[in-house]
Design a protein around this motif. Structure first.
Motif, short mmCIF file in Angstrom:
data_model
loop_
_atom_site.label_atom_id
_atom_site.label_comp_id
_atom_site.label_asym_id
_atom_site.label_seq_id
_atom_site.Cartn_x
_atom_site.Cartn_y
_atom_site.Cartn_z
N TRP A 38 62.04 -26.98 -26.17
CA TRP A 38 60.75 -27.56 -25.82
C TRP A 38 60.01 -28.04 -27.07
CZ3 TRP A 38 59.29 -29.34 -21.38
CH2 TRP A 38 59.83 -28.82 -20.21
N THR A 39 60.11 -27.31 -28.16
CA THR A 39 59.45 -27.74 -29.40
C THR A 39 60.03 -29.05 -29.91
OG1 THR A 39 59.05 -25.42 -29.99
CG2 THR A 39 58.88 -27.06 -31.75
N ALA A 40 61.36 -29.15 -29.85
CA ALA A 40 62.01 -30.40 -30.28
C ALA A 40 61.61 -31.56 -29.38
CB ALA A 40 63.53 -30.23 -30.30
N LEU A 41 61.53 -31.33 -28.06
CA LEU A 41 61.13 -32.39 -27.14
C LEU A 41 59.70 -32.84 -27.40
CD1 LEU A 41 62.75 -31.20 -23.78
CD2 LEU A 41 63.48 -33.07 -25.25
N VAL A 43 58.02 -32.65 -30.24
CA VAL A 43 57.98 -33.39 -31.52
C VAL A 43 58.53 -34.80 -31.33
CG1 VAL A 43 58.90 -33.47 -33.87
CG2 VAL A 43 58.06 -31.32 -32.93
N LEU A 44 59.65 -34.92 -30.64
CA LEU A 44 60.23 -36.24 -30.40
C LEU A 44 59.32 -37.10 -29.52
CD1 LEU A 44 63.99 -35.34 -29.83
CD2 LEU A 44 62.97 -36.40 -31.84
N GLY A 45 58.68 -36.47 -28.53
CA GLY A 45 57.75 -37.21 -27.69
C GLY A 45 56.56 -37.75 -28.46
N PHE A 47 56.54 -38.36 -31.66
CA PHE A 47 57.06 -39.39 -32.56
C PHE A 47 57.26 -40.71 -31.83
CE2 PHE A 47 60.64 -41.62 -34.54
CZ PHE A 47 60.17 -41.75 -35.84
N ALA A 48 57.66 -40.66 -30.56
CA ALA A 48 57.95 -41.88 -29.81
C ALA A 48 56.70 -42.50 -29.20
CB ALA A 48 58.98 -41.58 -28.72
#
Length: 302
Positions: A38-41, A43-45, A47-48
């Motif tokens: 969830w943390t990676a998602l 951060v990627l969200g 960023f996008a």
């Protein structure tokens, strides 16, 4: 003997203690990857989507508040005057028309050429096949900027500067390698029994390809066409160099309209950028089922 007896008696209690702690340990092990995922998602969200959000916020922010420091994540006043200014600029519609014409022709031409090349690489065996395949792929290794001067000279001698033809030819040249490999991977997933069955029914190679293979290859064709369309829609460097003011597409057209030596109209530029992104986003939403199927079809060979 007493020592062995005591160990035998203590062993079950130790196992029971371990078995009691095992579920808790397992739950802890399960939580860690879940929290990390969830943390990676998130951060990627961020960023996008944060640049898109900032673009939208700037497009509805008044001119006087667009350059405040520190910047505001939420505008205090919302205005749509920048969008009205975009619609009142006739040059934007000329650039939009040029982008639609160039991108559509590029997509159609790229798919028309790459589907035959991809099918030949996938279903036919001939001398030099692998060498030719890698030669097509190796063309992606050269930076496109290195070829810009050469293409400019060639198009100038051919009298194609400041025309749609120069943009279509250059865009198609750079999209063909990836489209060929994408369709080649898709054709690999189609069983050869279809071709054999068509031969038994009396169909020739052309009839087999157009009547049997192409209908099944629709997702791959859509994926390759959408990739070529986006390539022609987003290009800046070739459209700025090879096309004059009357044939320029949206990326260089927006820069020439809103960016000058004196100042940059950021709110209007953000509003125009958001508006011209709508056609591509709509195409992705409408064709996402075919796009995902076409891209992932050749990922697993079996």
């Amino acid at each position: 003997m007493a020592t062995l007896t005591s160990l035998a008696v203590e062993a079950p209690s130790t196992q029971e203690h371990v078995s009691e702690r095992t579920p808790t340990a397992r739950r802890a092990v399960r939580r860690r990857p879940r929290w990390a995922l969830w943390t990676a998602l998130i951060v990627l969200g961020l960023f996008a989507f944060l640049p898109v959000y900032w673009l939208a916020v700037t497009s509805v922010t008044p001119e006087r508040d667009a350059f405040t420091f520190p910047p505001r994540l939420f505008p205090s006043t919302v205005t749509f005057e920048h969008y009205l200014a975009v619609f009142q600029t006739p040059a934007i519609f000329e650039y939009l028309r040029n982008s639609i014409v160039v991108s559509t022709i590029t997509a159609v031409l790229s798919v028309a050429v790459s589907m035959y090349m991809g099918y030949a690489f996938s279903k036919f065996r001939f001398r030099g096949r692998k060498s030719l395949m890698y030669f097509v792929l190796s063309s992606q290794m050269f930076p496109q900027a290195l070829l810009l001067v050469t293409l400019y000279v060639v198009f100038a001698q051919a009298g194609l500067l400041n025309t749609y033809q120069s943009l279509v030819i250059s865009f198609t040249t750079f999209t063909l390698p990836l489209c060929v490999w994408m369709l080649k991977g898709f054709f690999d997933t189609l069983p050869d029994d279809l071709i054999e069955a068509a031969k038994i029914d009396g169909a020739g190679p052309w009839r087999t390809f157009h009547s049997v293979i192409l209908p099944l290859a629709a997702p791959g064709l859509v994926a390759a066409g959408l990739f070529a369309f986006v390539r022609g829609w987003n290009d800046f460097m070739f459209a700025l160099t090879l096309a004059g003011p009357e044939k320029q597409t949206l990326p260089p057209g927006l820069v020439n309209t809103y960016v000058s030596e004196a100042a940059t109209a950021w709110p209007e530029l953000m509003a125009a950028s958001l508006l011209v992104s709508i056609p591509v986003c709509a195409a992705f939403i409408l064709l996402q089922r075919y796009l995902v199927g076409g891209i992932t079809a050749g990922a697993v060979k079996g």
